[in-house]
Write a protein that holds these residues in place. Sequence first.
Motif, short mmCIF file in Angstrom:
data_model
loop_
_atom_site.label_atom_id
_atom_site.label_comp_id
_atom_site.label_asym_id
_atom_site.label_seq_id
_atom_site.Cartn_x
_atom_site.Cartn_y
_atom_site.Cartn_z
N ARG A 42 0.80 -1.23 0.00
CA ARG A 42 0.00 0.00 0.00
C ARG A 42 0.83 1.27 0.00
NH1 ARG A 42 -3.88 -2.48 4.58
NH2 ARG A 42 -5.16 -3.77 3.21
N THR A 43 2.12 1.16 0.30
CA THR A 43 2.95 2.37 0.38
C THR A 43 3.95 2.49 -0.76
OG1 THR A 43 4.48 1.23 1.87
CG2 THR A 43 2.74 2.55 2.88
N GLU A 90 1.29 7.40 -7.81
CA GLU A 90 1.00 7.69 -6.39
C GLU A 90 0.87 6.37 -5.65
OE1 GLU A 90 1.04 10.61 -5.06
OE2 GLU A 90 0.97 11.85 -6.85
N THR A 91 0.89 6.45 -4.33
CA THR A 91 0.68 5.26 -3.53
C THR A 91 -0.82 5.07 -3.29
OG1 THR A 91 0.79 6.46 -1.44
CG2 THR A 91 2.86 5.61 -2.32
N PRO A 92 -1.30 3.82 -3.19
CA PRO A 92 -2.71 3.61 -2.87
C PRO A 92 -3.11 4.25 -1.55
CG PRO A 92 -1.74 1.57 -3.65
CD PRO A 92 -0.62 2.56 -3.50
N GLU A 152 0.41 11.18 3.26
CA GLU A 152 1.48 10.18 3.17
C GLU A 152 1.48 9.31 4.41
OE1 GLU A 152 3.55 9.43 0.75
OE2 GLU A 152 2.84 11.00 -0.58
N THR A 153 2.00 8.12 4.28
CA THR A 153 2.05 7.21 5.42
C THR A 153 3.11 7.62 6.43
OG1 THR A 153 3.22 5.85 3.84
CG2 THR A 153 1.25 4.95 4.76
N ASN A 195 -4.55 14.63 -11.54
CA ASN A 195 -3.34 14.18 -12.23
C ASN A 195 -3.31 12.67 -12.35
OD1 ASN A 195 -2.38 16.76 -12.59
ND2 ASN A 195 -1.13 16.73 -10.74
N VAL A 196 -3.74 11.97 -11.30
CA VAL A 196 -3.77 10.51 -11.33
C VAL A 196 -4.76 10.02 -12.39
CG1 VAL A 196 -4.49 8.49 -10.00
CG2 VAL A 196 -2.97 10.17 -9.00
#
Length: 145
Positions: free
Chosen positions: A20-21, A29-31, A39-40, A81-82
């Motif tokens: 996930r990161t 991007e990260t999920p 952010e994580t 953007n994604v």
Amino acid sequence: MVENHKQWNEKLPFALLGYRTRVRTSTRETPYLLVYSTETIIPAEVEIPSLRIIQEVELSDTEWIRSLYEQLSLIDGKRMNVVCHGHFYQKRMFKAFNKRVKPRQFTPGQLVLKRIFPHQDEAKEKFSPNWQVPYMVHMVKRYYV
């Protein structure tokens, strides 16, 4: 860490955190970022605070609310953007997948062979045929992209 492969359920949270990161190619991007819009913070950062954590703790309420509002306004731009990048990524994948496709034109009354794929029931033996008997084309439907 677990040494025995039978205790895989104890390794699962670490695998999920890693999955996930990581930044995805399709979205850049990260999920985790797309779901939670932040952010994580990995467990090591909680126990041993990094500069980012220290700065977030020392903010006043008004500054914290302002920074949250700015982050929320930026997340819409990131998501757009994604979406755009995902659209272009799908177009590239479509083009790469169809690169080897040979366009063929069929006419009614023409005889064609049907391919037998390995996962079908007819292809059980090693020396079984790859094609079925000829079929006659009755109607041609056009597919436009």
